[in-house]
Design an enzyme around this catalytic site. Sequence first.
Site, PDB file in Angstrom:
ATOM      1  N   ASP A   1      -7.974  -9.040  -5.504  1.00 25.54           N
ATOM      2  CA  ASP A   1      -7.819 -10.360  -6.118  1.00 25.54           C
ATOM      3  C   ASP A   1      -7.190 -11.301  -5.097  1.00 25.54           C
ATOM      4  O   ASP A   1      -6.049 -11.093  -4.667  1.00 25.54           O
ATOM      5  CB  ASP A   1      -6.928 -10.230  -7.367  1.00 25.54           C
ATOM      6  CG  ASP A   1      -6.765 -11.546  -8.094  1.00 25.54           C
ATOM      7  OD1 ASP A   1      -7.794 -12.202  -8.343  1.00 25.54           O
ATOM      8  OD2 ASP A   1      -5.623 -11.925  -8.391  1.00 25.54           O
TER       9      ASP A   1
ATOM     10  N   THR B   1     -10.856 -16.273  -4.044  1.00 25.83           N
ATOM     11  CA  THR B   1     -11.285 -15.871  -2.695  1.00 25.83           C
ATOM     12  C   THR B   1     -12.323 -16.848  -2.162  1.00 25.83           C
ATOM     13  O   THR B   1     -12.244 -17.287  -1.006  1.00 25.83           O
ATOM     14  CB  THR B   1     -11.864 -14.437  -2.720  1.00 25.83           C
ATOM     15  OG1 THR B   1     -10.890 -13.571  -3.295  1.00 25.83           O
ATOM     16  CG2 THR B   1     -12.196 -13.958  -1.330  1.00 25.83           C
TER      17      THR B   1
END
Length: 555
Positions: A61, A95
Site C-alpha cells: 500500500d 501509488t
Amino acid sequence: MGNQPLIVLSEDSQRTSGRDAQSMNITAGKAVAEAVRTTLGPKGMDKMLVDSMGDVVVTNDGVTILKEMEIEHPAANMVVEVAETQEDEVGDGTTSAVVVAGELLQKAEDLLEQDIHATTLAQGYRQAAEKAKEVLEDAAIEVDADDTEYLEKIAATAMTGKGAENAKDHLAQLVVNAVQSVADDDEIDTDNIKVEKVVGGTIDNSELVEGVIIDKERVHDNMPYFAEDADVALLDGALEIKETEIDAEVNVTDPDQLQQFLDQEEKQLREMVDSLVDVGADVVFVDGGIDDMAQHFLAQEGILAVRRAKSSDMDKLARATGATLVNSVDDITEDDLGFAGSVAQKDVGGDQRIFVEDVEEAKSVSLILRGGTEHVVDEVERAVEDSLGVVRVTLEDGKVLPGGGAPETKLALALRDYADSVGGREQLAVEAFADTLEVIPRTLAENAGLDPIDSLVDLRSKHDGGATTSGLDAYTGDIVDMEEDGVVEPLRVKTQAIESATEAAVMLLRIDDVIAAGELKGGSSDDDEDAGGPPAGGMGGMGGMGGMGGMGGAM
C-alpha cells in the site's frame, strides 16, 4: 563597505539555489516515486519495512510504505503529501499518484536542461492537467447505485495485488454490503463501519456483522452472557461515587461513623442501579468506570454491563440501536434507551467480545477480518480500507473508468492532439505530460514481467483503432476490454491523482532557492562533503531517505 561580503545567513544555514536547488528537489521526488513504483498493479511486489524498534510491516500500500519510511527531506515530503491526500480523498490510487508525480519531475528535468523555464513548464503542466480531467469526465461510465454486482467488481479491483487478493470476491461482497448498510441518503460515512481484526482462521472466514462489536467483556462474572430483545442504555459518564473536587480530610472517631460513610456510599450506588432498573435497561454501556459495588448490584438485577467503552464505539452503538447518550444516570428515561435483538459475549479467535446485533436499521456495522498471522490481517485491513473508500466514492459520484492503464493511454493520445493547439513552449510541457501518463501502463507491464515497449505499442494501436476501454491484463499479457472484464475504478481516483501529482510537481519546479536553517537531510554543501553524503545523489543522497532508519540502500 569596501566591497566586504555582507553575510545575512547564520553560519549553520545551508543554501542551494538555481539549477542545483531544482535538481536536488527533483531527485528527492523521483526517489520517493521509485520507492513505491514496484508495488503498482496486480503483480506488484511488497515491501518489508522495519522500524527502529524492530517492528515489521509488510505491505504494498503506497501511503503506508511512505508513512513508515519516515521521510524527512522537505521536497520528498511534498510528494508523500500527494499520497496522503489521495488516501484521504478516495482511499485508493496512492501509488499511481506518486509515480505520476515522480515521472512529471523526471520529464521536467529533461526540459529544464533544454533551457525551458520552470514557469513555462508549470503553465504547460497545469493546462494539460485541466484538459486531462475534461477528457476523463467525458470518458466516464455511469454506475447505478443499486448495481451491487458492478460495485463488487469495483471493490475487487481495489484489492487486486494486495494481500487480500485470494479472497477478494468474498471480501468485495462484504465491503459493498457494509457501505450500502451505512449509506444514509447521499451521506456515506465509512467511519460507521467498524473493522475488527482477528488473528486465526483464514481470510475466507471474514464476516459482516449487522451491528456493533465492542472489544470488551462484561464487567462481572455473575452477569448474563446474553440478552435477548435488549433495551440498551448508553452512559457518557461513570457509575461511581464522584470524588470531591478539593482535598478534604475527615476525622472518624467512632467505627459507627465509618459504617455510616460506607452505608451512604452503598446507598448512592444502589440508587444509580435502581435508576437503570426503573427505566427497564437490560444492557448498559458506560464510557467511564463502574464501581465494584455497582457491578454487584447490576449482576443481581441481571443487567449486562460494559465499562470504559471508547467514545467512537459509543457513537456507533447510538447509531445502531437508536439509544441516546446520557450524561448522568439520574437523567435517564425510557425514551433514551435503544433496542437490539441480541447482545452477547462471544469468543472470537480466543478473545472475548460483545456483539450487539439484530438492530432494526443497522446504520452502523462491523467487519470481522480474519487471517493466519498478524501481518496478514494487517494487510487485509489496508486492502479493505482502500476498497471501502472506492465503493463510497463510486456511490457518491456514480462514475467509473476502466483500469489496466486504459484511461492513461487514452489521455496520452488526447493530450498529444491537444498539444498542437497549445502555442509557445508550453506545447513541449503538454507533450511531456502526455508521455508521463504512459508510465502507468508501462509500470504495470514491467511489474508483471512483460515487455513494456511491446505492451505500450499494442495498447496505443488498440486505442488508435477506437477501443478506448482496452487495457493491459497483467496476468495474461493480452490487451483486453477492461469494462467487460469488470476491472473498473472510480473516476475520482484518476482525477484526484492527476490533480495532486500536478500540483506537487509544479510546486517543486517553481522552487529555485532552498535555504535551510541547519544541515539539510538531502545532501551537503560544497565545503562539507562528509556531512550528508553526495549532494542529492540518488537514495543515498537523501540521507537514507532522510531518516529511513538505514533502509536507504535496501529499497
